[in-house]
Design an enzyme around this catalytic site. Structure first.
Site, PDB file in Angstrom:
ATOM      1  N   ALA A   1     -35.441   0.361  -8.236  1.00 60.55           N
ATOM      2  CA  ALA A   1     -35.952   1.069  -7.053  1.00 60.55           C
ATOM      3  C   ALA A   1     -35.282   0.546  -5.784  1.00 60.55           C
ATOM      4  O   ALA A   1     -34.948   1.325  -4.879  1.00 60.55           O
ATOM      5  CB  ALA A   1     -37.465   0.923  -6.959  1.00 60.55           C
TER       6      ALA A   1
ATOM      7  N   GLY B   1     -31.950   2.101  -5.851  1.00 60.58           N
ATOM      8  CA  GLY B   1     -32.107   3.539  -5.668  1.00 60.58           C
ATOM      9  C   GLY B   1     -32.439   3.916  -4.241  1.00 60.58           C
ATOM     10  O   GLY B   1     -31.979   4.941  -3.731  1.00 60.58           O
ATOM     11  N   ASP B   2     -33.222   3.087  -3.567  1.00 60.85           N
ATOM     12  CA  ASP B   2     -33.558   3.330  -2.168  1.00 60.85           C
ATOM     13  C   ASP B   2     -32.288   3.346  -1.316  1.00 60.85           C
ATOM     14  O   ASP B   2     -32.103   4.233  -0.475  1.00 60.85           O
ATOM     15  CB  ASP B   2     -34.524   2.243  -1.682  1.00 60.85           C
ATOM     16  CG  ASP B   2     -34.862   2.381  -0.203  1.00 60.85           C
ATOM     17  OD1 ASP B   2     -35.375   3.445   0.190  1.00 60.85           O
ATOM     18  OD2 ASP B   2     -34.610   1.423   0.539  1.00 60.85           O
ATOM     19  N   ALA B   3     -31.404   2.402  -1.555  1.00 63.24           N
ATOM     20  CA  ALA B   3     -30.154   2.332  -0.778  1.00 63.24           C
ATOM     21  C   ALA B   3     -29.241   3.516  -1.094  1.00 63.24           C
ATOM     22  O   ALA B   3     -28.656   4.117  -0.187  1.00 63.24           O
ATOM     23  CB  ALA B   3     -29.437   1.015  -1.072  1.00 63.24           C
TER      24      ALA B   3
END
Length: 138
Positions: free
Chosen positions: A28, A31-33
């Site tokens: 996560a 994935g956020d980046a």
């Protein structure tokens, strides 16, 4: 929107580290980046003031919008991808201050899936991100 990631560096993961051993929270985090970079690139044109870029990007990276995006992608996901979502949802612990827990869990699930696909299948990731309905660029 292009279906490739020409601006992203190839993912790096140690060959002897099975992806199943990467913690959902770490997926996560990655994935956020990746998601934010995708959104920033999507709103780069036409040129505008920095504050306008910021406002458009923030509107898309908010947990509520990520949860909306996840719901729109659900019919397109495979069984293994749905399993990754479950891992991400279960890893979303804590007490978010601004959003309801279920919205936070959905957003974290999406980020986990994006991180997972970034490490395992860039083509699939590009295909899914291309399906997102982003607000028009102002």
């Amino acid at each position: 929107m292009q279906s490739e990631f020409p601006l992203l560096l190839p993912p790096v993961i140690l060959p002897d580290t099975p992806i199943q051993q990467v913690a959902p929270a770490a997926l996560a985090y990655l994935g956020d980046a990746v998601y934010e970079l995708y959104i920033r690139r999507a709103y780069l044109m036409p040129p505008k003031r920095l504050q306008a870029y910021h406002n458009q990007v923030v509107a898309q990276v908010r947990a509520e919008r990520q949860a909306d995006h996840l719901r729109s992608l659900l019919p397109l996901l495979t069984e293994p991808e749905l399993e990754i979502l479950k891992r991400g949802r279960n890893a979303a612990t804590g007490h978010p201050k601004r959003v309801e827990l279920n919205v936070y869990q959905q957003a974290t699930s999406l980020e986990t899936l994006i991180g997972y696909l970034y490490l395992t299948d860039l083509q699939r990731l590009a295909h899914l991100l291309a399906q997102l309905e982003l607000e028009p660029s102002a």
